[in-house]
Design a protein around this motif. Structure first.
Motif, PDB file in Angstrom:
ATOM      1  N   GLU A   1      -2.206  -0.098 -11.258  1.00 63.05           N
ATOM      2  CA  GLU A   1      -0.764   0.541 -10.956  1.00 63.05           C
ATOM      3  C   GLU A   1       0.509  -0.132 -10.652  1.00 63.05           C
ATOM      4  OE1 GLU A   1      -0.873   3.863  -9.572  1.00 63.05           O
ATOM      5  OE2 GLU A   1      -3.151   3.927 -10.214  1.00 63.05           O
TER       6      GLU A   1
ATOM      7  N   TRP B   1       0.014   8.701  -9.195  1.00 67.43           N
ATOM      8  CA  TRP B   1      -1.542   9.404  -8.512  1.00 67.43           C
ATOM      9  C   TRP B   1      -2.560   9.956  -9.744  1.00 67.43           C
ATOM     10  CZ3 TRP B   1      -1.793   8.642  -3.333  1.00 67.43           C
ATOM     11  CH2 TRP B   1      -0.939   8.599  -2.885  1.00 67.43           C
TER      12      TRP B   1
ATOM     13  N   GLY C   1      -9.672   7.360  -4.372  1.00 71.16           N
ATOM     14  CA  GLY C   1      -8.781   7.987  -5.277  1.00 71.16           C
ATOM     15  C   GLY C   1      -9.234   9.798  -5.243  1.00 71.16           C
TER      16      GLY C   1
ATOM     17  N   HIS D   1      -7.178  -5.704  -1.668  1.00 70.15           N
ATOM     18  CA  HIS D   1      -6.158  -5.261  -0.769  1.00 70.15           C
ATOM     19  C   HIS D   1      -5.837  -5.691   0.708  1.00 70.15           C
ATOM     20  CE1 HIS D   1      -3.690  -1.323  -0.976  1.00 70.15           C
ATOM     21  NE2 HIS D   1      -3.885  -1.265   0.627  1.00 70.15           N
TER      22      HIS D   1
ATOM     23  N   MET E   1      -4.789   6.523 -10.069  1.00 78.50           N
ATOM     24  CA  MET E   1      -4.768   6.279  -8.761  1.00 78.50           C
ATOM     25  C   MET E   1      -6.495   7.302  -8.224  1.00 78.50           C
ATOM     26  SD  MET E   1      -5.578   6.608  -5.244  1.00 78.50           S
ATOM     27  CE  MET E   1      -5.580   5.636  -4.205  1.00 78.50           C
TER      28      MET E   1
ATOM     29  N   CYS F   1      -5.777  -0.082  -4.665  1.00 81.39           N
ATOM     30  CA  CYS F   1      -4.899   0.612  -5.134  1.00 81.39           C
ATOM     31  C   CYS F   1      -5.341  -0.964  -6.566  1.00 81.39           C
ATOM     32  CB  CYS F   1      -3.343   0.329  -4.551  1.00 81.39           C
ATOM     33  SG  CYS F   1      -3.713   1.330  -3.048  1.00 81.39           S
ATOM     34  N   TRP F   2      -5.732  -0.083  -7.545  1.00 78.12           N
ATOM     35  CA  TRP F   2      -6.148  -0.992  -8.569  1.00 78.12           C
ATOM     36  C   TRP F   2      -4.357  -1.200  -8.879  1.00 78.12           C
ATOM     37  CZ3 TRP F   2      -8.455   0.317 -13.495  1.00 78.12           C
ATOM     38  CH2 TRP F   2      -9.290  -1.156 -14.653  1.00 78.12           C
TER      39      TRP F   2
ATOM     40  N   THR G   1      -9.666   4.644  -8.654  1.00 78.23           N
ATOM     41  CA  THR G   1      -9.653   3.789  -7.189  1.00 78.23           C
ATOM     42  C   THR G   1     -11.026   4.200  -6.114  1.00 78.23           C
ATOM     43  OG1 THR G   1      -8.721   4.670  -6.043  1.00 78.23           O
ATOM     44  CG2 THR G   1      -7.161   3.566  -7.344  1.00 78.23           C
TER      45      THR G   1
ATOM     46  N   ILE H   1       0.874   1.882  -5.224  1.00 84.22           N
ATOM     47  CA  ILE H   1       0.438   3.095  -6.303  1.00 84.22           C
ATOM     48  C   ILE H   1       2.179   3.782  -6.594  1.00 84.22           C
ATOM     49  CG2 ILE H   1       0.081   6.049  -5.981  1.00 84.22           C
ATOM     50  CD1 ILE H   1      -1.587   5.096  -3.334  1.00 84.22           C
TER      51      ILE H   1
ATOM     52  N   SER I   1       5.260  10.856  -8.228  1.00 79.47           N
ATOM     53  CA  SER I   1       4.396   9.598  -8.660  1.00 79.47           C
ATOM     54  C   SER I   1       5.510   8.921  -9.392  1.00 79.47           C
ATOM     55  CB  SER I   1       3.463   9.946 -10.280  1.00 79.47           C
ATOM     56  OG  SER I   1       1.654  10.050 -10.241  1.00 79.47           O
TER      57      SER I   1
ATOM     58  N   SER J   1       0.983  -1.049  -0.136  1.00 83.48           N
ATOM     59  CA  SER J   1      -0.020  -0.052  -0.426  1.00 83.48           C
ATOM     60  C   SER J   1       0.807   1.619   0.767  1.00 83.48           C
ATOM     61  CB  SER J   1      -0.830  -0.169   1.242  1.00 83.48           C
ATOM     62  OG  SER J   1      -2.163   1.001   1.254  1.00 83.48           O
TER      63      SER J   1
ATOM     64  N   ALA K   1      -6.514  10.673  -3.195  1.00 85.00           N
ATOM     65  CA  ALA K   1      -4.796  11.494  -3.578  1.00 85.00           C
ATOM     66  C   ALA K   1      -5.051  12.446  -4.096  1.00 85.00           C
ATOM     67  CB  ALA K   1      -5.398  10.283  -5.163  1.00 85.00           C
TER      68      ALA K   1
END
Length: 667
Positions: A612, A552, A562, A637, A555, A608-609, A559, A549, A585, A524, A566
């Motif tokens: 990333e 950004w 996000g 996650h 993200m 955090c898909w 997400t 991540i 980033s 994470s 973010a």
């Protein structure tokens, strides 16, 4: 002394949701274990006598969900004892409830609700307050004719080839696609089987409580149809008339929790006055006339954020009583019990290092599930009059008996800015100062969490595999107040400096560490920082980036959190300060990476898909850097903490193999 093995965690028992009987004599709690196929966890109910610690298992089918005491002799449990061969249609959910006597005997069926129930509270007159999932796209079939039900099922089945999204968040980590789904409150009358909605269909309820007289119900949440807001409103319902009243409107508070004290409501909420979404909460009281009095503003982080991979399940961390509130708080690298009186006085009631995970209280006795020294979770009794802690159970002693468990060696220091940074080092098994060893820097998630001295299976495993393991709490972390935790717009700056300075201190203190065999990993936020580190230094020989991540901007727009997290944490948006998002980033610096890196991610990680990991992995491959991506199907996650046991085993095998190949090539 034997080495701890990768699969030893299959034998660990995880405790949660402790509750005391009304007279305080018995503690009931859930115990989860891995099933024999390592595909899931079994959950059963155990009860311990608070006075002498006598412990007994009360269920054995592994199917217990929520539970609560109805009286001193009776428990009410959610379980699935139907064993029906008929597969239920998604539009026809069922949740089954049973009563269980303390003196033994079979669980007796109480009733079944046609809902996906997440919480249930007893009321007077054979009534119940129920919180359950409601789908605005596909409302319940209850009350429809068979013809209407058949048509609804057909319409649902035809739509399964499509996913429609028209709000944010449209999915949530651990819950899947949540578009138009809400957590809703109902009143259930078991006498006639009636279900009456109490909250509106688009109001997403995050908390539900009932006053002691069971005349009033409170619920808290957010009402939305397009974009979920960040502040909650608080409502109460007169259970006699069914009338609902908005007591606190949205716009000011992000509620953490709330409870009744008489007719007043005591609540803990962030007011986002300076530090926005991560700001520590204030403590306030709402009286029956609608007046709000803030009685404490202690700059304390509520709840337990001490990280470990050896917990499953949750429970209560806050209790409001006539003399004040009793609350678990994270204090530096520990979580402790704190009392805050209504005139603002603060007293810490527990002093031992480690974590206090969840609690229950009766008069001067507190029982809690916690982790002490290098023990796994157990049940403890805390006598508030003397401050004495007594362990009541020993569920996990045997699994660690005779195994090497490294004791964290403290290594704290004042960084270049004069800020105290806490850190620890685990020594490798059979440590010999005359030899050299590889080492692994492990970085916590959050970033507003902490590492401490509690047992961590993955870190103990690496120590048993011959590594020094070192970990710390850089700026951005929890337990040290809002200012310490605030790194908005500064990701990869002061936090990176703290980690690199900590690494320097570790290498100076332990010359047996081979500086050419350093690894780095984290999940994470720790995954973000791993990605950042490999783009800013080549001092690490191998890296493992987990649920990370890398960009950004992506993200922010993909997400579940996000669109606000973010934006808040980078102090920018893709359209207003997009260059600042890109500057923070790790993907921007991927062309500088030289470190071989393993990426671990889950395909249902909506926090955090997976994009990333895919972006960073692809970038490293484009630049000729050795890299590997392992994507876990059906996980989210929480893979490292609550993923399927077999997947957690594969995860650790991937990490161990990667570090072995680069840091211990002679093996």
């Amino acid at each position: 002394m034997e080495a701890l093995q990768l699969e030893d965690f299959i034998g660990y028992r995880f405790l949660s949701a402790v509750q005391l009987s009304p007279n305080g004599s018995y503690a009931a709690y859930g115990v989860k274990t891995s099933n024999s196929e390592k595909k899931e966890y079994l959950s059963d109910l155990w009860i311990t006598a608070v006075r002498d610690g006598q412990t007994r298992q009360y269920t054995g089918m592994g199917d217990v969900g929520s539970f609560r005491w109805l009286d001193d002799e009776t428990l009410f449990i959610q379980a699935d004892r139907e064993h029906s061969d008929k597969e239920l249609h998604p539009l026809e959910p069922q949740t089954h409830f049973y009563t269980l006597r303390l003196d033994g005997g079979e669980a007796l069926k109480a009733f079944t609700l046609p809902l996906r129930v997440t919480e249930i509270l007893p009321l007077n007159g054979n009534r119940w307050a129920v919180r359950a999932i409601y789908d605005n796209t596909y409302p319940t079939l209850t009350g429809q004719t068979e013809e209407e039900k058949d048509q609804a099922r057909k319409n649902f089945d035809e739509e399964q080839d499509y996913t429609v999204m028209d709000e944010i968040p449209f999915w949530q980590n651990g819950a899947g696609i949540t578009n138009k789904k809400r957590s809703r409150v109902y009143l259930y009358d078991a006498t006639d089987g009636s279900l009456t909605p109490l909250s509106s269909s688009y109001f997403d309820v995050s908390l539900m409580k009932v006053n002691q007289a069971q005349t009033q119900l409170m619920y808290i949440g957010v009402d939305y149809t397009d974009k979920m807001g960040l502040t909650d409103s608080l409502w109460t319902v007169d259970l006699g008339t069914g009338q609902a009243h908005e007591r606190i409107a949205a716009g000011t508070y992000q509620f953490r929790t709330a409870e009744y004290v008489g007719e007043d409501i005591v609540f803990v909420a962030s007011e986002r006055r300076k530090y926005t979404i991560n700001e520590n909460p204030t403590f306030s009281r709402l009286d029956s006339q609608g007046r709000i009095t803030r009685f404490a503003d202690p700059d304390l982080s509520v709840g337990n954020t001490v990280g470990t991979d050896c917990r499953l399940g949750e429970g209560r961390w806050f209790m409001a009583e006539e003399d004040g509130v009793y609350c678990i708080v994270t204090d530096q690298a520990c979580s402790r019990l704190c009392k805050i009186t209504y005139d603002g006085r603060i007293e810490f009631l527990s002093q031992a290092e480690g974590s206090m995970d969840v609690l229950a209280k009766h008069m001067e006795t507190v029982v809690f599930i916690g982790m002490r020294e290098q023990r796994l979770q157990e049940l403890y009794r805390l006598d508030l009059s003397s401050g004495e802690e007594t362990p009541l159970t020993n569920f996990n002693d045997q699994v660690l008996n005779g195994k090497y468990v490294a004791v964290p060696q403290p290594l704290s220091f004042a960084n270049k800015d004069g800020v105290e940074i806490d850190g620890w080092v685990l020594l490798p098994k059979d440590y010999d100062a005359g030899r050299t060893y590889p080492a692994i820097l492990n970085i916590h998630g959050g970033p507003k969490t902490v590492y401490g001295t509690v047992f961590s299976h993955e870190m103990q495993l690496w120590a048993n595999e011959g590594y020094f393991v070192f970990f710390s709490n850089p700026r951005g972390g929890d337990g040290r107040g809002d200012d310490f935790a605030d790194i908005r717009g500064r990701y990869g700056t002061v936090d990176y400096d703290d980690l690199m300075e900590f690494t320097d201190r570790v290498l100076e203190t332990y010359p047996a560490i081979d500086r050419q065999r350093l690894g780095v990993t984290g999940g994470s936020y720790g995954g973000f920082m791993t990605n950042w580190i490999i783009g800013h230094t080549s001092r690490f020989t191998a890296a493992v980036s987990q649920r990370s991540i890398s960009n950004w901007i992506s993200m922010c727009c993909t997400t579940d959190i996000g669109y606000y997290f973010a934006v808040d944490q980078t102090a920018s948006t893709p359209w207003d300060g997009g260059e600042r998002m890109w500057e923070q980033s790790p993907l921007k610096y991927a062309d500088r990476v030289q470190t071989p890196t393993l990426f671990l991610h889950s395909d249902e990680d909506f926090r955090c898909w997976q994009v990333e990991a895919l972006q960073m992995f692809t970038a490293l491959k484009m630049h000729g850097v050795a890299s590997r991506l392992c994507l876990f199907k059906g996980e989210n996650h929480e893979l490292s903490r609550s993923g399927k046991p077999v997947h957690r085993i594969r995860r650790l095998k991937e990490i161990s193999a990667w570090f072995t190949s680069y840091l211990q090539p002679s093996k």
